[in-house]
Enzyme design. Structure first.
Site, PDB file in Angstrom:
ATOM      1  N   PHE A  59      -5.638   5.534  -0.153  1.00  0.00           N
ATOM      2  CA  PHE A  59      -4.728   4.393  -0.175  1.00  0.00           C
ATOM      3  C   PHE A  59      -4.788   3.707  -1.530  1.00  0.00           C
ATOM      4  O   PHE A  59      -5.857   3.377  -2.017  1.00  0.00           O
ATOM      5  CB  PHE A  59      -5.095   3.358   0.898  1.00  0.00           C
ATOM      6  CG  PHE A  59      -4.703   3.735   2.278  1.00  0.00           C
ATOM      7  CD1 PHE A  59      -3.423   3.478   2.754  1.00  0.00           C
ATOM      8  CD2 PHE A  59      -5.614   4.346   3.133  1.00  0.00           C
ATOM      9  CE1 PHE A  59      -3.061   3.826   4.041  1.00  0.00           C
ATOM     10  CE2 PHE A  59      -5.262   4.687   4.425  1.00  0.00           C
ATOM     11  CZ  PHE A  59      -3.975   4.434   4.884  1.00  0.00           C
ATOM     12  N   ILE A 117      -7.586   0.271  10.341  1.00  0.00           N
ATOM     13  CA  ILE A 117      -8.711   1.197  10.321  1.00  0.00           C
ATOM     14  C   ILE A 117      -9.907   0.557   9.601  1.00  0.00           C
ATOM     15  O   ILE A 117      -9.739  -0.323   8.742  1.00  0.00           O
ATOM     16  CB  ILE A 117      -8.326   2.548   9.666  1.00  0.00           C
ATOM     17  CG1 ILE A 117      -7.832   2.347   8.232  1.00  0.00           C
ATOM     18  CG2 ILE A 117      -7.309   3.285  10.522  1.00  0.00           C
ATOM     19  CD1 ILE A 117      -7.544   3.645   7.491  1.00  0.00           C
ATOM     20  N   TYR A 168      -8.794   7.752  11.022  1.00  0.00           N
ATOM     21  CA  TYR A 168      -8.284   8.105  12.342  1.00  0.00           C
ATOM     22  C   TYR A 168      -9.098   9.184  13.040  1.00  0.00           C
ATOM     23  O   TYR A 168      -8.690   9.701  14.084  1.00  0.00           O
ATOM     24  CB  TYR A 168      -6.810   8.519  12.225  1.00  0.00           C
ATOM     25  CG  TYR A 168      -5.941   7.367  11.799  1.00  0.00           C
ATOM     26  CD1 TYR A 168      -5.599   6.367  12.698  1.00  0.00           C
ATOM     27  CD2 TYR A 168      -5.485   7.265  10.488  1.00  0.00           C
ATOM     28  CE1 TYR A 168      -4.812   5.288  12.307  1.00  0.00           C
ATOM     29  CE2 TYR A 168      -4.692   6.193  10.089  1.00  0.00           C
ATOM     30  CZ  TYR A 168      -4.375   5.210  10.999  1.00  0.00           C
ATOM     31  OH  TYR A 168      -3.608   4.143  10.613  1.00  0.00           O
ATOM     32  N   TYR A 223       0.822  -1.204   0.000  1.00  0.00           N
ATOM     33  CA  TYR A 223       0.000   0.000   0.000  1.00  0.00           C
ATOM     34  C   TYR A 223       0.854   1.251   0.000  1.00  0.00           C
ATOM     35  O   TYR A 223       2.010   1.240   0.399  1.00  0.00           O
ATOM     36  CB  TYR A 223      -0.930   0.025   1.219  1.00  0.00           C
ATOM     37  CG  TYR A 223      -0.170   0.203   2.516  1.00  0.00           C
ATOM     38  CD1 TYR A 223       0.077   1.472   3.042  1.00  0.00           C
ATOM     39  CD2 TYR A 223       0.334  -0.891   3.209  1.00  0.00           C
ATOM     40  CE1 TYR A 223       0.801   1.636   4.211  1.00  0.00           C
ATOM     41  CE2 TYR A 223       1.054  -0.730   4.375  1.00  0.00           C
ATOM     42  CZ  TYR A 223       1.279   0.530   4.874  1.00  0.00           C
ATOM     43  OH  TYR A 223       2.001   0.696   6.031  1.00  0.00           O
ATOM     44  N   PHE A 252       2.144   9.593   3.510  1.00  0.00           N
ATOM     45  CA  PHE A 252       2.445   9.475   4.933  1.00  0.00           C
ATOM     46  C   PHE A 252       2.956   8.090   5.307  1.00  0.00           C
ATOM     47  O   PHE A 252       3.555   7.912   6.359  1.00  0.00           O
ATOM     48  CB  PHE A 252       1.244   9.867   5.810  1.00  0.00           C
ATOM     49  CG  PHE A 252       0.003   9.056   5.577  1.00  0.00           C
ATOM     50  CD1 PHE A 252      -0.171   7.813   6.151  1.00  0.00           C
ATOM     51  CD2 PHE A 252      -1.014   9.564   4.779  1.00  0.00           C
ATOM     52  CE1 PHE A 252      -1.319   7.076   5.945  1.00  0.00           C
ATOM     53  CE2 PHE A 252      -2.167   8.849   4.565  1.00  0.00           C
ATOM     54  CZ  PHE A 252      -2.317   7.594   5.146  1.00  0.00           C
ATOM     55  N   ASP A 253       2.742   7.083   4.444  1.00  0.00           N
ATOM     56  CA  ASP A 253       3.249   5.745   4.733  1.00  0.00           C
ATOM     57  C   ASP A 253       3.190   4.905   3.460  1.00  0.00           C
ATOM     58  O   ASP A 253       2.306   5.103   2.627  1.00  0.00           O
ATOM     59  CB  ASP A 253       2.426   5.080   5.835  1.00  0.00           C
ATOM     60  CG  ASP A 253       3.078   3.817   6.391  1.00  0.00           C
ATOM     61  OD1 ASP A 253       4.293   3.609   6.178  1.00  0.00           O
ATOM     62  OD2 ASP A 253       2.368   3.031   7.047  1.00  0.00           O
TER      63      ASP A 253
END
Length: 171
Positions: free
Chosen positions: A162, A119, A145, A89, A99-100
């Site tokens: 994502f 999540i 979140y 991902y 962010f990731d």
């Protein structure tokens, strides 16, 4: 890149390379001034369609886009609650900032689907996917979140985007 031109035979050619599309319009007996106007109108349309996409918008409900579905997916096992799934991902905010990413780490992420380990947007957004399928998940804060945000990189109230590839499914 977009442009429009016309040939001496009166054919208006509209090309939009970003969309890899083009259109031909015949204006055979059109006077030159009318052709120029037609070219201008087509250019306006072209630039409107080919303009760089703006940042993604905030969403209020989960949006699941299938980017790629491998051959045989209809008959293949689908991810369901309780399955252990492995994914690659990349997570982004609506401004496009990452962010990731498991892809950047070259390390797939594994979790129990529907088990509350991730999540809610992931638990819901990967249901029914088959191995090899790629999805784009647009996740509202209520399934992400929330107002708290996470890890200093995800602000409160953020919509999350994502790009996810389901690598494997184990019951």
């Amino acid at each position: 890149t977009c442009y429009a031109t016309y040939t001496r035979e009166g054919t208006l050619v509209w090309i939009c390379c970003k969309l890899e599309a083009f259109a031909l319009f015949k204006f055979v007996k059109m006077p030159p001034s009318a052709r120029a106007t037609a070219v201008a109108v087509v250019l306006v349309i072209c630039f409107a369609l080919c303009a760089p996409s703006q940042a993604a918008k905030d969403v209020t409900e989960l949006r699941i886009g299938v980017k790629y579905k491998p051959d045989g997916c209809a008959e293949a096992k689908k991810a369901g609650n309780g399955d252990i799934v492995s994914v690659h991902y990349t997570g982004k905010l609506t401004d496009g900032s990452v962010f990731d990413s498991s892809v950047e780490r070259n390390q797939p992420f594994q979790f129990k689907l529907g088990g509350g380990q991730v999540i809610k947007g992931w638990d819901q957004g990967l249901l029914g996917a088959c191995a090899g399928e790629k999805r784009k998940l647009q996740i509202p804060p209520s399934l992400g979140y929330g107002d708290a945000g996470a890890g200093g990189k995800i602000p409160g109230g953020a919509t999350l985007i994502f790009d996810v590839e389901l690598i494997g499914i184990n019951p």
